[in-house]
Design a protein around this motif. Structure first.
Motif, PDB file in Angstrom:
ATOM      1  N   GLY A 142      19.569   1.082   5.240  1.00  0.00           N
ATOM      2  CA  GLY A 142      18.893   1.806   6.295  1.00  0.00           C
ATOM      3  C   GLY A 142      17.492   1.327   6.459  1.00  0.00           C
ATOM      4  N   GLU A 143      16.411   1.914   7.007  1.00  0.00           N
ATOM      5  CA  GLU A 143      14.918   1.388   7.255  1.00  0.00           C
ATOM      6  C   GLU A 143      13.990   1.422   6.228  1.00  0.00           C
ATOM      7  OE1 GLU A 143      13.742   1.922  11.272  1.00  0.00           O
ATOM      8  OE2 GLU A 143      11.844   2.318  10.659  1.00  0.00           O
ATOM      9  N   ALA A 144      13.709   3.050   5.997  1.00  0.00           N
ATOM     10  CA  ALA A 144      12.808   3.365   4.879  1.00  0.00           C
ATOM     11  C   ALA A 144      13.151   4.805   4.756  1.00  0.00           C
ATOM     12  CB  ALA A 144      11.317   3.208   5.375  1.00  0.00           C
ATOM     13  N   PRO A 145      12.531   5.642   3.552  1.00  0.00           N
ATOM     14  CA  PRO A 145      12.590   6.634   3.609  1.00  0.00           C
ATOM     15  C   PRO A 145      11.843   7.518   4.509  1.00  0.00           C
ATOM     16  CG  PRO A 145      12.090   5.527   1.367  1.00  0.00           C
ATOM     17  CD  PRO A 145      12.104   4.856   2.508  1.00  0.00           C
ATOM     18  N   GLY A 146      12.424   8.733   4.742  1.00  0.00           N
ATOM     19  CA  GLY A 146      11.880   9.936   5.641  1.00  0.00           C
ATOM     20  C   GLY A 146      11.061  10.988   4.812  1.00  0.00           C
ATOM     21  N   PHE A 181       9.362   7.302  -5.258  1.00  0.00           N
ATOM     22  CA  PHE A 181      10.002   5.829  -4.940  1.00  0.00           C
ATOM     23  C   PHE A 181      11.542   6.238  -4.844  1.00  0.00           C
ATOM     24  CE2 PHE A 181      12.633   2.680  -7.104  1.00  0.00           C
ATOM     25  CZ  PHE A 181      12.086   1.459  -6.649  1.00  0.00           C
ATOM     26  N   VAL A 182      12.049   5.608  -3.634  1.00  0.00           N
ATOM     27  CA  VAL A 182      13.486   5.917  -3.249  1.00  0.00           C
ATOM     28  C   VAL A 182      14.310   4.775  -3.569  1.00  0.00           C
ATOM     29  CG1 VAL A 182      15.026   6.790  -1.392  1.00  0.00           C
ATOM     30  CG2 VAL A 182      12.534   7.645  -1.722  1.00  0.00           C
ATOM     31  N   PHE A 183      14.964   4.645  -4.624  1.00  0.00           N
ATOM     32  CA  PHE A 183      15.556   3.551  -5.222  1.00  0.00           C
ATOM     33  C   PHE A 183      17.030   3.119  -4.383  1.00  0.00           C
ATOM     34  CE2 PHE A 183      18.788   1.166  -8.060  1.00  0.00           C
ATOM     35  CZ  PHE A 183      18.176  -0.137  -8.219  1.00  0.00           C
ATOM     36  N   GLY A 184      17.813   4.112  -4.125  1.00  0.00           N
ATOM     37  CA  GLY A 184      19.179   4.267  -3.576  1.00  0.00           C
ATOM     38  C   GLY A 184      19.834   4.975  -4.322  1.00  0.00           C
ATOM     39  N   SER A 203       0.817  -1.164  -0.075  1.00  0.00           N
ATOM     40  CA  SER A 203      -0.035   0.150  -0.005  1.00  0.00           C
ATOM     41  C   SER A 203       0.930   1.172   0.096  1.00  0.00           C
ATOM     42  CB  SER A 203      -1.005  -0.019   1.201  1.00  0.00           C
ATOM     43  OG  SER A 203      -0.187  -0.025   2.428  1.00  0.00           O
ATOM     44  N   LEU A 204       2.293   1.284   0.344  1.00  0.00           N
ATOM     45  CA  LEU A 204       3.076   2.487   0.452  1.00  0.00           C
ATOM     46  C   LEU A 204       3.053   2.897  -1.011  1.00  0.00           C
ATOM     47  CD1 LEU A 204       5.809   1.066   2.966  1.00  0.00           C
ATOM     48  CD2 LEU A 204       3.496   2.543   3.414  1.00  0.00           C
ATOM     49  N   GLY A 205       2.976   2.118  -2.085  1.00  0.00           N
ATOM     50  CA  GLY A 205       3.199   2.803  -3.402  1.00  0.00           C
ATOM     51  C   GLY A 205       2.313   3.778  -3.647  1.00  0.00           C
ATOM     52  N   LYS A 206       1.150   3.611  -3.014  1.00  0.00           N
ATOM     53  CA  LYS A 206      -0.279   4.640  -3.161  1.00  0.00           C
ATOM     54  C   LYS A 206       0.016   5.806  -2.404  1.00  0.00           C
ATOM     55  CE  LYS A 206      -3.455   1.528  -4.990  1.00  0.00           C
ATOM     56  NZ  LYS A 206      -2.600   1.098  -5.860  1.00  0.00           N
ATOM     57  N   THR A 207       0.688   5.924  -1.191  1.00  0.00           N
ATOM     58  CA  THR A 207       0.814   7.118  -0.349  1.00  0.00           C
ATOM     59  C   THR A 207       2.291   7.601  -0.637  1.00  0.00           C
ATOM     60  OG1 THR A 207       1.704   5.594   1.285  1.00  0.00           O
ATOM     61  CG2 THR A 207      -0.563   6.147   1.224  1.00  0.00           C
ATOM     62  N   ARG A 208       3.487   7.216  -1.315  1.00  0.00           N
ATOM     63  CA  ARG A 208       4.524   7.842  -1.574  1.00  0.00           C
ATOM     64  C   ARG A 208       4.268   8.857  -2.173  1.00  0.00           C
ATOM     65  NH1 ARG A 208       6.082   3.107  -5.277  1.00  0.00           N
ATOM     66  NH2 ARG A 208       5.401   3.761  -7.107  1.00  0.00           N
ATOM     67  N   THR A 209       5.437  10.045  -2.157  1.00  0.00           N
ATOM     68  CA  THR A 209       5.530  11.071  -3.048  1.00  0.00           C
ATOM     69  C   THR A 209       6.441  10.429  -4.237  1.00  0.00           C
ATOM     70  OG1 THR A 209       5.317  12.774  -1.224  1.00  0.00           O
ATOM     71  CG2 THR A 209       6.058  13.292  -3.494  1.00  0.00           C
ATOM     72  N   LYS A 259      11.411   0.821  -0.086  1.00  0.00           N
ATOM     73  CA  LYS A 259      11.783   2.008  -1.136  1.00  0.00           C
ATOM     74  C   LYS A 259      10.618   3.210  -1.007  1.00  0.00           C
ATOM     75  CE  LYS A 259      15.044  -0.846  -2.591  1.00  0.00           C
ATOM     76  NZ  LYS A 259      16.206  -0.982  -1.735  1.00  0.00           N
ATOM     77  N   CYS A 260       9.582   2.990  -0.199  1.00  0.00           N
ATOM     78  CA  CYS A 260       8.513   3.902  -0.149  1.00  0.00           C
ATOM     79  C   CYS A 260       8.407   4.415   1.286  1.00  0.00           C
ATOM     80  CB  CYS A 260       7.407   3.400  -0.727  1.00  0.00           C
ATOM     81  SG  CYS A 260       7.492   2.873  -2.552  1.00  0.00           S
TER      82      CYS A 260
END
Ligand code: SF4
Length: 225
Positions: free
Chosen positions: A82-86, A67-70, A59-65, A125-126
């Motif tokens: 790390g854990e997840a994008p801030g 995608f943070v690949f690396g 579901s994070l694919g719908k709420t992200r601004t 990634k999100c």
């Protein structure tokens, strides 16, 4: 003659009876296809990025601004996870660009590294809304992407930042303080556990043990005589 030689000789004889002098070998997982034009890691990583950048598997694919690949050097000897994008990372699509990222840059500088020397990414990634902890289902959906990135880069050492990354890669559910003094193996790659820089911002008492971890990383993987 050893039993392996016996078996080989028998196999070759059968093969000759069936197919004449042409030898047919079964392709197995341990026999990678020969390809003289194997793309460089950077090309493989960028084509992998193109493949997954629109992912909506959780579901994070719908709420992200974004995608943070690396980010960083695709031929790096050191990969930080790390854990997840801030919030900032989500806005810019780049990992570790907020306050925690700036602190990490200073720590890297102290061991003579720049961001362009390393590769850095996250388990997810999100961004989870409001920076909540990643859910087990989200990690399960996203982890194969991280695994592929690590396989493509094939660094000398992986440094996990924080408990979520350590738990995901090492399947160890221990307090970080108990995990950090060891070196583990993740698919044959040395893996070192240390604190997430955001934890150092919240609790400055952790800066000393984190600095010891980075000195160990420097002495083990960066100083070659
Ligand atoms: S967090 Fe991972 S699995 Fe979920 S949508 Fe983003 S890329 Fe896909």
């Amino acid at each position: 003659m050893s039993s392996i030689d016996d078996l080989l000789s028998c196999y070759l004889k059968q093969n000759q009876e069936l197919f004449g002098n042409t030898l047919y070998l079964e392709k197995t997982a341990s026999m990678p296809e020969q390809n003289d034009t194997q793309p460089e890691p950077a090309m493989r990583l960028s084509s992998f990025y193109e493949q997954i950048r629109h992912c909506e598997q959780c579901s994070l694919g719908k709420t992200r601004t974004n995608f943070v690949f690396g980010d960083g050097n695709e031929n790096a000897d050191l990969v930080f996870v790390g854990e997840a994008p801030g919030k900032q990372e989500d806005l810019l699509g780049i990992p570790f660009v907020g306050r925690a990222g700036k602190l990490l840059d200073r720590i890297l500088e102290a061991i003579n590294l720049k961001r362009s020397d390393i590769f850095i990414c996250n388990v997810l990634k999100c961004r989870p809304p409001n920076n909540r902890d990643p859910l087990a289902g989200e990690i399960e959906q996203c982890e194969p992407y991280l695994q592929t990135q690590l396989e493509m880069i094939n660094p000398k050492v992986i440094i996990t930042l924080g408990r979520v990354a350590a738990k995901t890669l090492l399947h160890l559910d221990l307090p970080l303080g108990q995990m950090r003094n060891n070196t583990y193996l993740y698919h044959g790659i040395d893996t070192v556990v240390t604190y997430h820089p955001a934890a150092l911002l919240r609790n400055p008492n952790l800066k000393k043990p984190a600095w010891e971890d980075f000195q160990r990383i420097r002495d083990t993987y960066l100083i070659t005589e």
